[in-house]
Design a protein around this motif. Structure first.
Motif, PDB file in Angstrom:
ATOM      1  N   LEU A  48      56.714  56.895  77.265  1.00 46.95           N
ATOM      2  CA  LEU A  48      57.926  57.496  76.706  1.00 46.95           C
ATOM      3  C   LEU A  48      57.606  58.582  75.682  1.00 46.95           C
ATOM      4  CD1 LEU A  48      60.159  54.306  76.327  1.00 46.95           C
ATOM      5  CD2 LEU A  48      60.081  55.956  78.202  1.00 46.95           C
ATOM      6  N   SER A  49      56.341  59.030  75.686  1.00 43.81           N
ATOM      7  CA  SER A  49      55.881  60.195  74.919  1.00 43.81           C
ATOM      8  C   SER A  49      55.568  59.929  73.452  1.00 43.81           C
ATOM      9  CB  SER A  49      56.884  61.352  75.034  1.00 43.81           C
ATOM     10  OG  SER A  49      57.031  61.745  76.384  1.00 43.81           O
ATOM     11  N   SER A  50      55.437  58.658  73.053  1.00 37.70           N
ATOM     12  CA  SER A  50      54.957  58.372  71.703  1.00 37.70           C
ATOM     13  C   SER A  50      53.433  58.504  71.681  1.00 37.70           C
ATOM     14  CB  SER A  50      55.334  56.945  71.285  1.00 37.70           C
ATOM     15  OG  SER A  50      56.732  56.779  71.234  1.00 37.70           O
ATOM     16  N   LYS A  51      52.894  58.932  70.558  1.00 42.00           N
ATOM     17  CA  LYS A  51      51.450  58.969  70.365  1.00 42.00           C
ATOM     18  C   LYS A  51      51.023  57.578  69.904  1.00 42.00           C
ATOM     19  CE  LYS A  51      47.564  61.318  70.158  1.00 42.00           C
ATOM     20  NZ  LYS A  51      46.976  61.937  71.370  1.00 42.00           N
ATOM     21  N   VAL A  52      50.072  56.952  70.639  1.00 39.29           N
ATOM     22  CA  VAL A  52      49.772  55.539  70.421  1.00 39.29           C
ATOM     23  C   VAL A  52      48.350  55.330  69.911  1.00 39.29           C
ATOM     24  CG1 VAL A  52      49.664  53.249  71.481  1.00 39.29           C
ATOM     25  CG2 VAL A  52      51.376  54.897  72.262  1.00 39.29           C
ATOM     26  N   LEU A  53      48.238  54.447  68.900  1.00 33.83           N
ATOM     27  CA  LEU A  53      46.969  53.936  68.405  1.00 33.83           C
ATOM     28  C   LEU A  53      46.954  52.438  68.688  1.00 33.83           C
ATOM     29  CD1 LEU A  53      44.355  53.875  66.603  1.00 33.83           C
ATOM     30  CD2 LEU A  53      45.895  53.588  64.638  1.00 33.83           C
ATOM     31  N   LEU A  54      45.947  51.960  69.425  1.00 34.55           N
ATOM     32  CA  LEU A  54      45.833  50.543  69.773  1.00 34.55           C
ATOM     33  C   LEU A  54      44.630  49.942  69.056  1.00 34.55           C
ATOM     34  CD1 LEU A  54      46.658  48.058  71.439  1.00 34.55           C
ATOM     35  CD2 LEU A  54      45.308  48.984  73.342  1.00 34.55           C
ATOM     36  N   LEU A  55      44.859  48.911  68.245  1.00 35.62           N
ATOM     37  CA  LEU A  55      43.802  48.280  67.447  1.00 35.62           C
ATOM     38  C   LEU A  55      43.591  46.837  67.869  1.00 35.62           C
ATOM     39  CD1 LEU A  55      44.915  49.443  63.874  1.00 35.62           C
ATOM     40  CD2 LEU A  55      43.123  50.472  65.272  1.00 35.62           C
ATOM     41  N   ASP A  56      42.324  46.387  67.895  1.00 38.17           N
ATOM     42  CA  ASP A  56      42.036  44.988  68.191  1.00 38.17           C
ATOM     43  C   ASP A  56      40.710  44.589  67.573  1.00 38.17           C
ATOM     44  OD1 ASP A  56      41.529  42.420  69.497  1.00 38.17           O
ATOM     45  OD2 ASP A  56      43.097  43.006  70.883  1.00 38.17           O
ATOM     46  N   LEU A  57      40.649  43.351  67.047  1.00 37.39           N
ATOM     47  CA  LEU A  57      39.403  42.836  66.490  1.00 37.39           C
ATOM     48  C   LEU A  57      38.396  42.503  67.575  1.00 37.39           C
ATOM     49  CD1 LEU A  57      41.478  42.327  64.083  1.00 37.39           C
ATOM     50  CD2 LEU A  57      39.991  40.417  63.460  1.00 37.39           C
ATOM     51  N   ALA A  58      38.863  42.185  68.771  1.00 36.35           N
ATOM     52  CA  ALA A  58      37.986  41.793  69.871  1.00 36.35           C
ATOM     53  C   ALA A  58      37.142  42.982  70.333  1.00 36.35           C
ATOM     54  CB  ALA A  58      38.806  41.257  71.034  1.00 36.35           C
ATOM     55  N   PRO A  59      36.018  42.721  70.999  1.00 33.53           N
ATOM     56  CA  PRO A  59      35.169  43.823  71.453  1.00 33.53           C
ATOM     57  C   PRO A  59      35.788  44.676  72.556  1.00 33.53           C
ATOM     58  CG  PRO A  59      34.334  41.708  72.240  1.00 33.53           C
ATOM     59  CD  PRO A  59      35.403  41.400  71.251  1.00 33.53           C
ATOM     60  N   ARG A  60      36.821  44.164  73.210  1.00 34.95           N
ATOM     61  CA  ARG A  60      37.530  44.942  74.222  1.00 34.95           C
ATOM     62  C   ARG A  60      38.957  44.440  74.314  1.00 34.95           C
ATOM     63  NH1 ARG A  60      37.930  41.946  79.120  1.00 34.95           N
ATOM     64  NH2 ARG A  60      36.425  40.244  79.349  1.00 34.95           N
ATOM     65  N   ILE A  61      39.831  45.215  74.894  1.00 36.77           N
ATOM     66  CA  ILE A  61      41.190  44.752  75.119  1.00 36.77           C
ATOM     67  C   ILE A  61      41.199  43.803  76.314  1.00 36.77           C
ATOM     68  CG2 ILE A  61      42.121  46.903  74.183  1.00 36.77           C
ATOM     69  CD1 ILE A  61      42.919  47.686  77.063  1.00 36.77           C
ATOM     70  N   LEU A  62      42.281  43.060  76.469  1.00 36.29           N
ATOM     71  CA  LEU A  62      42.461  42.153  77.610  1.00 36.29           C
ATOM     72  C   LEU A  62      41.245  41.236  77.782  1.00 36.29           C
ATOM     73  CD1 LEU A  62      44.050  44.696  80.141  1.00 36.29           C
ATOM     74  CD2 LEU A  62      45.230  43.041  78.680  1.00 36.29           C
ATOM     75  N   MET A  63      40.924  40.506  76.734  1.00 34.89           N
ATOM     76  CA  MET A  63      39.724  39.680  76.733  1.00 34.89           C
ATOM     77  C   MET A  63      39.746  38.566  77.782  1.00 34.89           C
ATOM     78  SD  MET A  63      37.243  40.531  74.769  1.00 34.89           S
ATOM     79  CE  MET A  63      36.360  38.974  74.617  1.00 34.89           C
TER      80      MET A  63
ATOM     81  N   GLU B 103      40.904  38.865  80.784  1.00 33.65           N
ATOM     82  CA  GLU B 103      40.836  39.444  82.129  1.00 33.65           C
ATOM     83  C   GLU B 103      39.392  39.747  82.523  1.00 33.65           C
ATOM     84  OE1 GLU B 103      43.617  39.737  84.094  1.00 33.65           O
ATOM     85  OE2 GLU B 103      44.489  38.656  82.399  1.00 33.65           O
ATOM     86  N   ASP B 104      39.186  39.986  83.802  1.00 34.67           N
ATOM     87  CA  ASP B 104      37.881  40.400  84.301  1.00 34.67           C
ATOM     88  C   ASP B 104      37.435  41.666  83.566  1.00 34.67           C
ATOM     89  OD1 ASP B 104      35.966  39.954  86.851  1.00 34.67           O
ATOM     90  OD2 ASP B 104      36.229  42.104  86.500  1.00 34.67           O
ATOM     91  N   GLU B 105      36.156  41.764  83.264  1.00 37.65           N
ATOM     92  CA  GLU B 105      35.650  42.893  82.479  1.00 37.65           C
ATOM     93  C   GLU B 105      35.927  44.236  83.153  1.00 37.65           C
ATOM     94  OE1 GLU B 105      31.619  42.531  81.204  1.00 37.65           O
ATOM     95  OE2 GLU B 105      31.872  40.477  80.476  1.00 37.65           O
ATOM     96  N   ASP B 106      35.812  44.286  84.474  1.00 42.07           N
ATOM     97  CA  ASP B 106      36.081  45.549  85.170  1.00 42.07           C
ATOM     98  C   ASP B 106      37.546  45.945  85.049  1.00 42.07           C
ATOM     99  OD1 ASP B 106      33.461  45.795  85.919  1.00 42.07           O
ATOM    100  OD2 ASP B 106      33.747  44.990  87.940  1.00 42.07           O
ATOM    101  N   VAL B 107      38.431  44.964  85.047  1.00 37.55           N
ATOM    102  CA  VAL B 107      39.858  45.239  84.881  1.00 37.55           C
ATOM    103  C   VAL B 107      40.120  45.821  83.495  1.00 37.55           C
ATOM    104  CG1 VAL B 107      42.125  44.148  84.607  1.00 37.55           C
ATOM    105  CG2 VAL B 107      40.685  43.550  86.559  1.00 37.55           C
ATOM    106  N   ALA B 108      39.577  45.158  82.468  1.00 35.69           N
ATOM    107  CA  ALA B 108      39.764  45.637  81.104  1.00 35.69           C
ATOM    108  C   ALA B 108      39.209  47.048  80.932  1.00 35.69           C
ATOM    109  CB  ALA B 108      39.098  44.681  80.117  1.00 35.69           C
ATOM    110  N   ALA B 109      38.051  47.315  81.528  1.00 35.52           N
ATOM    111  CA  ALA B 109      37.435  48.642  81.420  1.00 35.52           C
ATOM    112  C   ALA B 109      38.301  49.703  82.083  1.00 35.52           C
ATOM    113  CB  ALA B 109      36.044  48.626  82.042  1.00 35.52           C
ATOM    114  N   ALA B 110      38.885  49.376  83.236  1.00 34.89           N
ATOM    115  CA  ALA B 110      39.715  50.338  83.959  1.00 34.89           C
ATOM    116  C   ALA B 110      40.997  50.639  83.194  1.00 34.89           C
ATOM    117  CB  ALA B 110      40.035  49.810  85.350  1.00 34.89           C
ATOM    118  N   VAL B 111      41.619  49.621  82.631  1.00 31.85           N
ATOM    119  CA  VAL B 111      42.846  49.841  81.869  1.00 31.85           C
ATOM    120  C   VAL B 111      42.539  50.651  80.610  1.00 31.85           C
ATOM    121  CG1 VAL B 111      44.727  48.726  80.601  1.00 31.85           C
ATOM    122  CG2 VAL B 111      43.968  47.768  82.779  1.00 31.85           C
ATOM    123  N   THR B 112      41.428  50.338  79.952  1.00 28.11           N
ATOM    124  CA  THR B 112      41.022  51.093  78.766  1.00 28.11           C
ATOM    125  C   THR B 112      40.803  52.564  79.104  1.00 28.11           C
ATOM    126  OG1 THR B 112      39.962  49.149  77.793  1.00 28.11           O
ATOM    127  CG2 THR B 112      39.322  51.297  76.917  1.00 28.11           C
TER     128      THR B 112
END
Length: 456
Positions: A190-205, A207-216
């Motif tokens: 919807l055209s907002s500028k987004v900053l995504l923060l997480d303490l974990a080493p990757r998002i979607l912890m 999920e399968d690592e390849d899935v998380a990497a693709a979404v990132t």
């Protein structure tokens, strides 16, 4: 002892309504205690509203790319007030379609409105009314967690997003799990500028690592700033009509000024005020532990849905609610095989999974095999200009059975649901490879992946 009810369900969300319906179908005198609205967070302020917002974001994306197909439109814009109206109207339609009232009336389920508090192993008070039950099923759900930081009250929780007066130009999202990822897609689309923060080493912890990497990669490719492995969020302060957010990166303070902060940093169970101590029910890490039959440490008190901490999915809540009811009425013999429950997120691109991730499968069996089939191998994604994506099958080589399946791309949730059906039926790889899928469809990638797995 003759109790007021055979089964008392506390909470009228997906788990609670499934539990009450099943218990009543089995002939139990059943009641549901609900303090707010039937349907729970999911229908009223969670999953359904979020999915409507995701639909809005997708339509906006399609309109902006319509010229690629020869359709000429004016420059689109988002009417936030109209979007909010659509969400609320859709919630009302879903509640009407669910038909909770008629179902409860037909099955003789009593609705008790108010706050429930356990006063003993079999007793509950609801706004002064005392009720007893042979079995109690706790379907109390959870609530968004605010981090214990300065200015936490300045952030909105995911279910409060609709309270924003206007669409923010810039937004920070704290938490890279399912909810945070979906919020990221919605605001970005919807055209907002987004900053995504997480303490974990990757998002979607989870999920399968390849899935998380693709979404990132998709997020960053669209201009989203993804910051994982941060040291923590320090504060949110109001400055000149905006919000100043401060966090730690490698021991150094970082800051950003944004229009809004969405806190998607956890979902603890709604335990406060429930009176668990009076019933002798033990808790751990903001949840109520259960055994394989969904029993708490008090054998006739069952826990289904978010409150037991096993899964935060609606499909899991419904499954657990039905199972808890059957165990409460018929005796504790039934279990819930969570590994066959598909899950996913309506991001851009979508992602989904069922069963074991590749990493989990290799921990159990180093000889397991994974095959990845790109979406571009089938025609429908090309037709729709949505080739970005893949389906991964994790295979038990010896038995030629699917241990897990994971996908990223358009309609990934639907694709994974089809694989989950095959897994639940015990379909082996050779049989799945022979299935004829309709043409042209996204699900055709399943057949391609199955045949590739057989050849590998």
């Amino acid at each position: 002892m003759d109790h007021t009810f055979d089964v008392l369900v506390i909470g009228g969300g997906p788990a609670g309504m499934a539990a009450a319906t099943r218990a009543a179908e089995l002939g139990a005198r059943t009641a549901v205690v609900e303090r707010s609205a039937l349907g729970g967070t999911c229908v009223n302020s969670g999953c359904v509203p979020t999915r409507v917002l995701a639909k809005t974001a997708r339509l906006y994306r399609e309109v902006r790319t319509a010229y690629d197909y020869g359709i000429v439109v004016d420059e689109p814009s988002v009417d936030w007030d109209k979007t909010v109206q659509r969400v609320r109207a859709t919630v009302a339609r879903v509640l009407d379609a669910k038909g909770y009232g008629p179902t409860m009336e037909r099955l003789g389920i009593e609705l008790i409105e108010g706050d429930a508090e356990l006063t003993g192993e079999h007793s509950v008070t609801v706004d002064g009314r005392e009720v007893t039950a042979g079995s109690i099923i706790l379907c109390i759900g959870g609530s968004g967690r605010r981090l214990p930081i300065e200015g936490a009250e300045l952030a909105v929780l995911p279910h409060e997003v609709l309270s924003l007066e206007k669409l923010p130009g810039t937004v920070a999202i704290i938490g890279g799990g399912h909810t945070g990822a979906q919020m990221t897609t919605i605001f970005d689309a919807l055209s907002s500028k987004v900053l995504l923060l997480d303490l974990a080493p990757r998002i979607l912890m989870t999920e399968d690592e390849d899935v998380a990497a693709a979404v990132t990669a998709s997020f960053t490719g669209k201009g989203v700033q993804v910051e994982t492995g941060i040291g923590g969020v320090d504060s949110i302060r109001r400055e000149d009509g905006a919000l100043s957010l401060t966090w730690q990166r490698d021991g150094e303070p970082q800051s950003r000024t944004v229009d809004a902060v969405v806190m998607a940093a956890g979902w603890p169970a709604n335990l406060p005020g429930l009176g668990l101590d009076a019933a002798g029910v033990r808790t751990a890490r903001s949840f109520i532990p259960v055994d394989e039959y969904l029993r708490s440490n008090v054998p006739h008190i069952f826990v289904a849905g978010d409150a037991n901490g096993s899964s935060m999915l609606v499909q899991a809540a419904v499954f657990e609610g039905e199972t808890a009811a059957e165990n409460a009425v018929l005796g504790a013999t039934r279990t819930t095989p969570h590994h066959l429950l598909p899950e996913g997120g309506f991001t851009d691109p979508d992602y989904a999974g069922v069963g074991l991730t590749e990493a989990k499968a290799r921990e159990r069996d180093a000889e397991c095999h994974a095959v990845t089939m790109p979406y571009a191998a089938v025609e429908r994604p090309i037709i729709d200009d949505r080739e970005q994506g893949f389906l991964k099958l994790v295979i038990d080589r010896r038995r030629e059975l699917i241990l897990g399946a994971h996908a990223v791309g358009e309609n990934a949730v639907e694709v994974i649901t089809a694989v989950a059906s095959a897994m639940a039926a015990g379909t082996d790889l050779a049989t799945l490879a022979r299935v004829k899928f309709a043409y042209p469809t996204y699900s055709a990638v399943i057949g391609h992946a199955a045949r590739a797995a057989l050849r590998s």
